[in-house]
Design a protein around this motif. Structure first.
Motif, PDB file in Angstrom:
ATOM      1  N   LYS A 322      13.668  -3.365   5.537  1.00 45.23           N
ATOM      2  CA  LYS A 322      12.418  -3.651   4.972  1.00 45.23           C
ATOM      3  C   LYS A 322      11.220  -3.503   5.536  1.00 45.23           C
ATOM      4  O   LYS A 322      10.248  -3.118   4.946  1.00 45.23           O
ATOM      5  CB  LYS A 322      12.433  -4.980   4.459  1.00 45.23           C
ATOM      6  CG  LYS A 322      13.395  -5.125   3.087  1.00 45.23           C
ATOM      7  CD  LYS A 322      12.936  -6.616   2.506  1.00 45.23           C
ATOM      8  CE  LYS A 322      13.671  -6.600   1.075  1.00 45.23           C
ATOM      9  NZ  LYS A 322      14.180  -7.796   0.483  1.00 45.23           N
ATOM     10  N   PHE A 325       9.464  -0.027   5.113  1.00 42.17           N
ATOM     11  CA  PHE A 325       8.961   0.035   3.940  1.00 42.17           C
ATOM     12  C   PHE A 325       7.582   0.643   3.928  1.00 42.17           C
ATOM     13  O   PHE A 325       6.859  -0.264   4.684  1.00 42.17           O
ATOM     14  CB  PHE A 325       9.210  -0.988   2.912  1.00 42.17           C
ATOM     15  CG  PHE A 325      10.948  -0.700   2.222  1.00 42.17           C
ATOM     16  CD1 PHE A 325      11.648   0.290   2.703  1.00 42.17           C
ATOM     17  CD2 PHE A 325      11.217  -1.876   1.346  1.00 42.17           C
ATOM     18  CE1 PHE A 325      13.097   0.076   2.230  1.00 42.17           C
ATOM     19  CE2 PHE A 325      12.388  -1.913   1.035  1.00 42.17           C
ATOM     20  CZ  PHE A 325      13.407  -1.110   1.335  1.00 42.17           C
ATOM     21  N   LYS A 327       3.633   0.924   3.418  1.00 39.41           N
ATOM     22  CA  LYS A 327       2.336   0.094   2.764  1.00 39.41           C
ATOM     23  C   LYS A 327       1.389   1.101   2.265  1.00 39.41           C
ATOM     24  O   LYS A 327       1.270   2.095   2.849  1.00 39.41           O
ATOM     25  CB  LYS A 327       1.657  -1.056   3.683  1.00 39.41           C
ATOM     26  CG  LYS A 327       2.781  -2.098   4.570  1.00 39.41           C
ATOM     27  CD  LYS A 327       1.940  -3.093   5.564  1.00 39.41           C
ATOM     28  CE  LYS A 327       2.860  -3.806   6.064  1.00 39.41           C
ATOM     29  NZ  LYS A 327       3.228  -3.454   7.253  1.00 39.41           N
ATOM     30  N   LYS A 335       3.288   6.865   7.593  1.00 39.22           N
ATOM     31  CA  LYS A 335       4.264   6.967   6.453  1.00 39.22           C
ATOM     32  C   LYS A 335       5.234   7.831   6.701  1.00 39.22           C
ATOM     33  O   LYS A 335       6.537   7.523   6.535  1.00 39.22           O
ATOM     34  CB  LYS A 335       3.394   7.184   5.338  1.00 39.22           C
ATOM     35  CG  LYS A 335       2.530   6.172   4.682  1.00 39.22           C
ATOM     36  CD  LYS A 335       1.620   6.956   3.549  1.00 39.22           C
ATOM     37  CE  LYS A 335       1.085   5.823   2.876  1.00 39.22           C
ATOM     38  NZ  LYS A 335       0.189   6.356   1.817  1.00 39.22           N
ATOM     39  N   GLN A 353      18.247  -0.415  -2.459  1.00 37.68           N
ATOM     40  CA  GLN A 353      16.871  -0.419  -2.201  1.00 37.68           C
ATOM     41  C   GLN A 353      16.059   0.487  -1.941  1.00 37.68           C
ATOM     42  O   GLN A 353      14.944   1.009  -2.227  1.00 37.68           O
ATOM     43  CB  GLN A 353      16.872  -1.581  -1.051  1.00 37.68           C
ATOM     44  CG  GLN A 353      16.664  -3.076  -1.252  1.00 37.68           C
ATOM     45  CD  GLN A 353      16.755  -3.915   0.195  1.00 37.68           C
ATOM     46  OE1 GLN A 353      17.584  -3.248   1.053  1.00 37.68           O
ATOM     47  NE2 GLN A 353      15.829  -4.572   0.156  1.00 37.68           N
ATOM     48  N   VAL A 354      16.782   1.310  -1.003  1.00 39.15           N
ATOM     49  CA  VAL A 354      16.143   2.653  -0.370  1.00 39.15           C
ATOM     50  C   VAL A 354      15.663   3.685  -1.604  1.00 39.15           C
ATOM     51  O   VAL A 354      14.773   4.059  -1.768  1.00 39.15           O
ATOM     52  CB  VAL A 354      16.902   3.322   0.425  1.00 39.15           C
ATOM     53  CG1 VAL A 354      16.329   4.720   1.065  1.00 39.15           C
ATOM     54  CG2 VAL A 354      17.409   2.418   1.668  1.00 39.15           C
ATOM     55  N   GLU A 357      12.764   2.368  -3.618  1.00 41.74           N
ATOM     56  CA  GLU A 357      11.582   2.865  -2.698  1.00 41.74           C
ATOM     57  C   GLU A 357      11.174   4.138  -2.698  1.00 41.74           C
ATOM     58  O   GLU A 357      10.065   4.339  -3.035  1.00 41.74           O
ATOM     59  CB  GLU A 357      11.882   2.444  -1.243  1.00 41.74           C
ATOM     60  CG  GLU A 357      11.194   1.020  -1.091  1.00 41.74           C
ATOM     61  CD  GLU A 357      10.020   0.363  -0.949  1.00 41.74           C
ATOM     62  OE1 GLU A 357       9.117   1.089  -0.307  1.00 41.74           O
ATOM     63  OE2 GLU A 357       9.730  -0.515  -1.720  1.00 41.74           O
ATOM     64  N   GLU A 360       9.494   5.185  -5.908  1.00 42.08           N
ATOM     65  CA  GLU A 360       8.322   4.707  -6.031  1.00 42.08           C
ATOM     66  C   GLU A 360       7.510   5.747  -5.146  1.00 42.08           C
ATOM     67  O   GLU A 360       6.140   6.102  -5.757  1.00 42.08           O
ATOM     68  CB  GLU A 360       8.036   3.446  -5.465  1.00 42.08           C
ATOM     69  CG  GLU A 360       7.130   2.373  -5.978  1.00 42.08           C
ATOM     70  CD  GLU A 360       7.074   2.437  -7.378  1.00 42.08           C
ATOM     71  OE1 GLU A 360       6.066   2.234  -8.018  1.00 42.08           O
ATOM     72  OE2 GLU A 360       8.130   1.959  -7.945  1.00 42.08           O
ATOM     73  N   TYR A 361       7.650   6.044  -3.979  1.00 42.25           N
ATOM     74  CA  TYR A 361       6.990   6.921  -3.183  1.00 42.25           C
ATOM     75  C   TYR A 361       6.652   8.431  -3.826  1.00 42.25           C
ATOM     76  O   TYR A 361       5.586   8.794  -3.780  1.00 42.25           O
ATOM     77  CB  TYR A 361       7.453   7.200  -1.930  1.00 42.25           C
ATOM     78  CG  TYR A 361       7.767   5.995  -1.156  1.00 42.25           C
ATOM     79  CD1 TYR A 361       7.120   4.790  -1.315  1.00 42.25           C
ATOM     80  CD2 TYR A 361       8.869   6.184   0.038  1.00 42.25           C
ATOM     81  CE1 TYR A 361       7.491   3.798  -0.590  1.00 42.25           C
ATOM     82  CE2 TYR A 361       8.842   5.137   0.813  1.00 42.25           C
ATOM     83  CZ  TYR A 361       8.476   3.789   0.430  1.00 42.25           C
ATOM     84  OH  TYR A 361       8.811   2.701   1.263  1.00 42.25           O
TER      85      TYR A 361
END
Length: 939
Positions: A322, A325, A327, A335, A353-354, A357, A360-361
């Motif tokens: 986590k 991840f 911000k 990043k 989870q990965v 994420e 989303e990115y």
């Protein structure tokens, strides 16, 4: 009142005013004047004219004034060395001042004055300060030794300052210890061979004691020094780790990274079964996580180091996904680095989870970041097989967004997924084909073309799709053109009847209309394959492809081990060893991790050094410039290496026998006959007819100089081609020197004079070692014999054939050119006898494909005669054995450029043909070595 007023005046004639003020009787006025001088110096004005006046101000008790004068001195001593000597007395006096601050200040300034004339005056004051009762003075003096060493290393060694520095490591004050370590490390860096920091368990103990009490930079020096120590066993490694672990909670990130470096290095020596190993892994995670809450620049450095740590030991941070991840307010460089580490840590446990994420990115606004996120989804699919299905559906969702750069990246990674999981996800091809028109980047277009070509049988209109790309063939990038050519050939092999025109069109575009050599070559290969053997073409072009591996961007293991030793330095940020970016690589030592102990790995470890080779040294079988000796251009770059070669791998006694008849018995037992040593006597002063000469009966006749076989002279340049000059000659090697024996004959009607000779560049750097000396003019019908000494230090260029020598000879008439072939045995050197153990190890180490076999026919000598005949030409017999009635001779020779050749000669008593097997790192020389054998044995 601030000091800014000193910087505001820019009057002319200021120097004279300052001079007057500096010589004033009033202390305050003097101090003001010195401040003005320093201010002028700071803004770049030349105030060196005031040197004597400023130096006079040194005689003062005022510490502030003294500091200013010393500052001025440091700046101008170099341009005014003669004047600077005036200050020496004051230094010497200040070094005995009752105030320790003044003593330290004097020593510090002395170290900064880089003037050779002054350095010898500084030795006495420095010696006193190194033994001063005040630790502040001692710690300053320790650093001064390093500065002095930089100016004049010899002086420091002669004065014994290095031994005093080593004693300071046992000082009672931790700051003195830290500075002594820092100074010794600095000196050791510029002299990698000197073993200055001679660390032993006692000195390590002292360093660890000092570690708790010194400043943060002192701690870094001590930790870096500990990282260079090699514990004698795992118990010592564990005890050092236990005492270094508290540094992980330090506030300074540099201390934390230095401690991590020490622990990562010593963990190699701990067995994974130890409880302590698990505890250490748990302790390493929190400090690394804490580093990520610092400002972005520090985060970046931490992330680059974490990237290395995760590649070496992913288990340390496997539960900390986590914190990586991204911000929303992270800078792009942070990043991208976090993304990289997320993929490295991705596993079946955290893949859900990965993926959430990453999806989303992929909808972010930053284009570079989005591209990397899409690529990361593909990498996860390849890395974690269970997630491939979800990754593909995520990629399809992203393709539906129709955002151009997202679609293109997705297609590139889907191509890789097809390579990893064939015949699984091909149902998505239809969706991909819909987006064909929007692709404008070469990588995406090439990926799409590959997919269409690879799965042409499943795509009904594959020919139309590929034809659409063909229209602008010449505007495409090379990457796309090459893919298109291959894809259309694949399509033709799958659907020959429908695509004949298409394949003809692409082949003529690639071969006749293109000026790119890669494309043209590939076009011609396909053309010839298809026209001569379509079945073979099918096997080549449609061959089964190997699956791609999961991590393509992992750092190569030996480089990774080296970079782990440089955690917390610039090398760990660049991910390159220091030798790659430190200019001149002064003092860059290659570091490596200690070998693993206490686990089963130690026996098979490929990095385990062979016996007799210290860890960290890279043994080489053959003195080589590059790793491969294939390129003969490199052969002569280094000086000839004397002494036996090193074996690259440990000699495994029970390894496969590569020589046929149980070669292992060469080393011991196994009934082989050691060949009597027939090395040439080094003292050739003794007459060869004496006892010594008879003992080494190599030459056959008494009185002749020992040397290799000499071929009879041959005509190299006929008179017809050289306006009446005829040149014949041969080559000889005697007692280590090579000569060209020439006969010049004048068949013209005029006198010849002014002779000179020159060689063109050649494979072994042969060149005349002296001018061609013809002492008197050469009259018609007269001949002269000349011995021209040669050496092998000329320019090197690979010739064809390898032993070709192009020669130019000049005289008063013209310049004449000829070429001749020299026998390779003139290049066999006298120290070519390899040690028996080494021979076995080297033979096993040279790959089998480098072995060449030849037949030597019609030779009726027995083994001993062969051995002694070859010995005369520096081919040395290392061992002789009899296997099933045939004699086996194992021989070695070495060429002038350091290449070793190993030979096995099989001789059957009744058979006049022998079998010669040659092994060598540069297989192109084997053919010429065989010719040398044949020439020597048959003459």
């Amino acid at each position: 009142m601030t000091d800014s007023k000193y910087f505001t005046t820019t009057k002319k004639g200021e120097i004279f005013e300052l001079k007057a003020e500096l010589n004033s009787d009033k202390k305050e006025k003097k101090k003001e004047a010195v401040k003005k001088v320093i201010a002028s110096m700071t803004v770049g004005k030349d105030v060196s004219a005031l040197f004597p006046d400023v130096v006079n101000c040194m005689q003062t008790d005022n510490l502030e004034l003294k500091k200013l004068v010393y500052l001025y001195l440091m700046n101008y001593a170099k341009s005014q060395p003669d004047m600077a000597i005036m200050a020496v007395n004051t230094f010497v006096k200040d070094c005995e001042d009752p105030n320790p601050l003044i003593r330290a200040l004097a020593v510090r300034t002395m170290g900064c004055i880089r003037v050779d004339k002054i350095t010898e005056y500084l030795c006495e004051p420095l010696r006193k300060c190194l033994k001063d009762e005040d630790p502040y003075v001692r710690k300053t003096a320790a650093v001064c030794v390093a500065k002095l060493h930089d100016i004049n290393a010899q002086l420091v060694e002669d004065q014994g300052f290095l031994d005093t520095l080593k004693d300071l490591i046992s000082d009672s004050n931790p700051m003195v210890v830290a500075n002594a370590v820092a100074a010794l490390s600095e000196i050791a860096e510029s002299h990698p061979s000197s073993n200055l920091l001679d660390l032993n368990p006692q000195s390590i103990n002292k360093l660890l004691t000092a570690l708790n009490e010194c400043t943060e930079w002192g701690q870094i020096f001590i930790l870096d020094c500990l990282a260079n120590y090699m514990p004698k066993d795992d118990r010592e490694a564990q005890s050092i780790c236990e005492r270094v672990t508290p540094r992980l909670s330090h506030a300074n990130s540099a201390v934390v990274l230095s401690a991590v470096k020490v622990l990562m290095k010593f963990m190699e020596m701990l067995s994974k079964d130890l409880d302590y190993y698990g505890t250490l892994l748990k302790k390493l995670a929190p400090p690394l996580v804490t580093l990520l809450s610092a400002e972005p620049e520090l985060q970046y450095v931490a992330l680059r180091n974490i990237n290395l740590i995760v590649q070496k030991r992913p288990e340390i941070l496997k539960h900390e996904m986590k914190v990586f991840f991204v911000k929303y307010n992270d800078p792009i460089y942070v990043k991208l680095e976090k993304l990289d580490i997320m993929i490295r840590l991705a596993s079946q446990a955290n893949i859900a989870q990965v993926l959430a994420e990453l999806k989303e990115y992929a909808t972010e606004v930053d284009v570079d970041f989005v591209r990397k996120a899409v690529r990361a989804i593909g990498r996860c699919a390849i890395k974690v097989e269970q997630s491939a299905e979800r990754c593909v559906s995520t990629l399809l969702d992203l393709i539906q967004t129709k955002v151009n750069y997202v679609v293109q990246e997705a297609i590139v990674v889907i191509k890789d997924i097809f390579r990893k999981y064939p015949n699984k996800y091909e149902s998505v091809i239809a969706t991909l084909c819909e987006n064909l028109d929007s692709l404008d980047e070469p990588e995406a277009r090439a990926a799409m073309i590959w997919i269409v070509g690879e799965y042409a049988e499943r795509i009904d209109n594959a020919d139309e799709l590929l034809e659409s790309f063909l229209e602008g063939f010449h505007d495409e990038s090379t990457q796309v053109q090459l893919q298109l050519l291959t894809a259309i050939v694949k399509l033709f092999l799958k659907k020959p009847t429908e695509t004949q025109e298409l394949v003809q069109q692409v082949l003529s575009l690639a071969t006749q209309d293109s000026d790119n050599p890669d494309l043209r070559d590939r076009g011609y290969i396909y053309w010839r394959l298809l026209s001569t053997d379509p079945v073979a073409a099918k096997e080549v072009v449609l061959a089964e492809k190997p699956l791609i591996s999961e991590e393509t961007d992992l750092i190569e293991p030996t480089l990774l081990d080296e970079l782990i030793c440089y955690i917390g330095t610039l090398a760990s940020v660049y991910h390159k060893p220091p030798s790659a970016f430190v200019e001149g690589s002064r003092g860059v030592v290659h570091k490596s991790l200690p070998p693993r102990t206490g686990s089963s790995e130690s026996t098979e470890s490929p990095e385990a050094a062979p016996p007799g080779v210290q860890a960290g040294e890279q043994p080489a079988v053959i003195p080589a410039q590059g790793d491969l000796l294939g390129d003969l251009l490199n052969l002569d770059l280094g000086p000839p290496v004397s002494g036996p070669p090193m074996a690259t791998s440990a000699v495994q006694m029970g390894a496969v026998d590569l020589l046929g008849g149980g070669l292992d018995s060469l080393i011991g037992g196994g009934g082989f006959t050691p060949v009597p040593s027939t090395t040439m006597p080094t003292t050739l002063g003794a007459p060869l007819g004496s006892g010594l000469g008879d003992l080494f009966d190599l030459t056959g006749g008494v009185g002749a100089l020992p040397g290799s076989y000499v071929a009879p002279k041959a005509v190299w340049l006929p008179a017809m081609k050289a306006k009446g000059l005829e040149i014949s000659g041969t080559f000889t090697r005697q007692v280590g020197s090579i000569s060209m024996e020439l006969v010049l004959t004048n068949k013209a009607l005029q006198v010849m004079s002014d002779f000179a000779i020159q060689f063109n560049r050649n494979s072994f750097g042969l060149a005349p070692a002296a001018p061609l000396q013809v002492h008197a003019p050469l009259a018609p019908n007269q001949s002269v014999e000349i011995s021209l000494p040669l050496n092998t230090v000329g320019s090197v260029m690979k010739m064809d054939p390898l032993n070709n020598l192009q020669v130019a000879v000049k005289n008063n008439i013209d310049v004449f050119y000829f070429s001749t072939l020299y026998p390779l045995h003139i290049l066999f050197v006298e120290d070519g006898k390899m040690e028996r153990q080494m021979f076995l190890a080297t033979w096993k180490d040279i790959p089998n494909e480098n072995e060449a076999q030849f037949q030597i026919k019609d030779c009726s000598l027995n083994a001993d005669a062969i051995s002694s005949k070859l010995q005369g030409s520096n081919i040395f017999t290392i061992a002789k054995r009899n296997v099933e009635g045939q004699d086996m001779l194992y021989q070695s020779l070495k060429l002038t450029n350091g290449i070793w050749v190993l030979a096995e000669l099989r001789i059957q008593p009744s058979n006049p043909s022998f079998t010669l097997s040659l092994k060598c790192r540069a297989p192109e020389v084997s053919q010429y070595i065989y010719q040398a054998y044949e020439t020597i044995l048959k003459n």
